[in-house]
Design a protein around this motif. Structure first.
Motif, short mmCIF file in Angstrom:
data_model
loop_
_atom_site.label_atom_id
_atom_site.label_comp_id
_atom_site.label_asym_id
_atom_site.label_seq_id
_atom_site.Cartn_x
_atom_site.Cartn_y
_atom_site.Cartn_z
N ASP A 269 8.04 -24.88 65.85
CA ASP A 269 9.42 -24.31 65.34
C ASP A 269 9.64 -22.81 65.02
O ASP A 269 10.40 -22.19 65.42
CB ASP A 269 9.76 -25.28 64.08
N TRP A 272 9.24 -20.75 68.28
CA TRP A 272 10.53 -20.76 69.06
C TRP A 272 11.79 -20.17 68.09
O TRP A 272 12.81 -19.62 68.95
CB TRP A 272 10.76 -22.31 69.43
N ARG A 273 11.74 -20.29 67.16
CA ARG A 273 12.92 -19.60 66.35
C ARG A 273 12.86 -18.09 66.24
O ARG A 273 13.86 -17.45 66.66
CB ARG A 273 12.93 -19.96 64.89
N TYR B 280 16.53 -22.84 70.03
CA TYR B 280 15.16 -22.85 70.17
C TYR B 280 14.43 -23.52 69.05
O TYR B 280 13.48 -23.94 69.32
CB TYR B 280 14.68 -21.38 70.29
N ALA B 281 15.15 -23.86 68.07
CA ALA B 281 14.49 -24.58 66.78
C ALA B 281 13.88 -25.77 67.25
O ALA B 281 14.50 -26.51 68.22
CB ALA B 281 15.47 -24.58 65.65
N ARG B 282 12.75 -26.19 66.87
CA ARG B 282 12.05 -27.64 67.03
C ARG B 282 12.19 -28.62 65.83
O ARG B 282 11.95 -29.59 66.10
CB ARG B 282 10.50 -27.32 67.48
N THR B 283 12.75 -28.01 64.87
CA THR B 283 13.17 -28.78 63.65
C THR B 283 14.12 -28.31 63.04
O THR B 283 14.08 -26.98 62.50
CB THR B 283 11.63 -29.36 62.99
N ILE B 284 15.20 -29.08 62.54
CA ILE B 284 16.22 -28.36 61.68
C ILE B 284 16.94 -29.55 60.81
O ILE B 284 17.19 -30.69 61.29
CB ILE B 284 17.45 -27.80 62.88
N ARG B 341 13.42 -33.29 64.04
CA ARG B 341 12.98 -32.78 65.37
C ARG B 341 14.03 -33.41 66.32
O ARG B 341 14.48 -32.72 67.38
CB ARG B 341 11.68 -33.57 65.39
#
Lengths: 357, 357
Positions: A269, A272-273, B280-284, B341
């Protein structure tokens, strides 16, 4: 590389990521300090004496070319624009010291950027050799070849008991400063960096930021170099530094693996952020850019990000610097805000072209 | 919309961004509270009495269909899974109150989602009508048509001096609650929101977050509604609210323009960075997603971001909610981290498909 290219091309050959272990060791560098007998050190020399040093060194260029099989160009610092001088500093070709008093200062650069000789910096001669990755042996060999050529022609100040005489006593002896530039995000994120740095200091090494002495650590990039020049041979110095660097590298690789194994989501995360912000920001400071680039580079190394070539990071390390950006546009008339916009635009362009997502 | 679709499709028709001024007013809603004579209010009624209300209302469905030209489905709350109940709350089709005691609670929903009638919530009947954009007149007209149909068949509690009788005295009189959901990032970023909200309160309006009473403001989304139901006609109530909303909308547009005119770089940097992180975040978390979506939506409205259709924002408003995401995957067995995720993956997918950069 022509003089014009030197100021415009972001990537120097010793930063192209082609060397050994260059995912962590960005570059290796050695520098030899030498002074000519019978001429005062630069900070005590008059103009005639400084000119004499310049003449002496320029006369040897053909021999240097023959000994090393490279071509060289000599540039008078005072004939370069302020911007061009700063670009050379940002590219680590000369020190920031060398542009303080530009008169009677020279820099002699090999066409592949791997060798630069500063004339009349703190010492009459500062011979620098740089390569990509970890290979201090190669840089020392290159520097010694140049040193031998110079010593065959000029009378260099040396005594049996003290070794090479230098303007500052901290360089007395070998006159050798070996240093490596390391990218250590794993040790920073796992908070082990201070422990590692303290251990390095105890081994007689100095740890600094991207631009050497007094510069802050940005982008998780550290310069590690020997502090002692007296009582050790050149080979001992680089062996000692190399073994410390290998040790740090092992810790860095372990830290990255542990980080990713423990919390793959958090790490991916994060990287990628950082990539998302770099790819879309419209204005960004140099330090923020380096911090985010460092995370993206770690993401590339950890195989989280596949669509960006690793050398984009090395390239952006230099090309996101303020003076380099200034030099590309409007001949240095950009305001700080305009530079931040220019930097964001340049990074966007590189990432849009370099990626395929 | 079939029952299955209702739980799976993120976008309800009254949130599709097709209405008047729907760049700022996401939706308009009216709700009428009605009770049947001779039966105690739901919180005092026994099971037989609650069942009686359910029967009475279900019998009228054919007349409702005829009067409004829509088809309806009736759902017993206790026959829905916990997840499905929560999805209906997230889609604003029912209140969170309505699922507290699911026995003998119904919801009757029109096939276009614009009408929902809660049976045995705080009152016997809560008639809700919702449209996209600012059009309280249309929602009142729709609700009145349903009310007329119901009152033609059932004996509704009403007195000349007090109007419609309701379980809570705050609804006495018209039993009307009109509300609009507004997206007000401009007023938030220019720090005018508190001033505007205080003025609204002085005009007898209530200001709340996305999920009504007691909910926090997220994504810069505000619900503005009338507080008074006694002493004003239905028309006066919606005229009063509409004129306040138009006023706030003018301020919001001015704030956005001023913001962008004063610092276009800062604004476009902010919205593009939010876009980059969302993409692009992988978890939010849900709240971070809404905050970033709000900025991206403002960027679309200000013509900074061109490559994303505005309705993506409206869609993600619902689809980034936790229960909706739960319902799509693994039947509600996702951990909070897995939801975060899942949310990031869903947003990425929508933005990758919806955009063309």
């Amino acid at each position: 590389m022509s003089q014009a290219e030197l100021f415009i091309k972001p990537l120097t050959s010793w930063m192209d990521g082609s060397g050994i272990d260059s995912d962590i060791v960005l570059s290796s560098r050695v520098r030899l300090a030498r002074n000519i007998c019978q001429i005062p050190f630069p900070n005590r020399a008059n103009i005639a004496q400084l000119s004499k040093v310049e003449e002496n060194v320029e006369e040897i260029i053909p021999e240097l070319a023959e000994a090393t099989g490279k071509t060289y160009q000599s540039m008078s610092i005072d004939k370069l624009s302020t911007l061009e001088r700063n670009v050379l500093v940002e590219k680590h070709m000369i020190s920031s010291n060398h542009i303080m008093n530009p008169e009677n200062r020279l820099v002699i650069v090999s066409e592949d950027d791997k060798i630069s000789i500063m004339v009349n910096e703190e010492d009459h001669l500062r011979i620098q050799c740089m390569v990509s990755g970890l290979d201090l042996g190669a840089t020392l060999e290159m520097a010694s070849k140049i040193d031998d050529t110079i010593e065959a022609k000029l009378d260099i100040a040396f005594t049996e008991d003290m070794g090479y005489l230098t303007s500052c006593p901290t360089n007395l002896g070998t006159g050798l400063r070996a240093s490596v530039m390391m990218h250590l995000p794993g040790l920073v994120f796992t908070r082990q960096i201070n422990k590692i740095m303290n251990a390095s200091t105890q081994l007689g090494l100095a740890v600094r930021g991207l631009y050497g002495e007094g510069s802050e650590v940005i982008g998780n990039i550290f310069q590690i170099s020997n502090q002692l020049t007296l009582g050790f041979s050149e080979q001992e110095t680089i062996d000692n530094l190399t073994s410390a660097v290998l040790e740090i590298m092992t810790h860095e690789r372990a830290a990255r693996k542990a980080l990713y194994a423990q919390s793959p989501d958090v790490v991916s995360d994060k990287v990628w952020r950082s990539y998302g912000v770099l790819k879309y920001a419209r204005t960004i400071t140099g330090n923020e850019a380096l911090a985010l680039l460092s995370e993206v580079r770690m993401g590339i190394d950890l195989n989280i990000i596949h669509n960006v070539p690793a050398k984009v990071f090395n390239e952006l390390l230099v090309s996101s610097r303020g003076n380099y950006l200034q030099n590309l546009k409007d001949n240095g008339n950009l305001s700080p805000n305009e530079i931040d916009r220019q930097r964001a635009a340049m990074i966007r362009e590189v990432l849009m072209n370099g990626s395929n997502d």
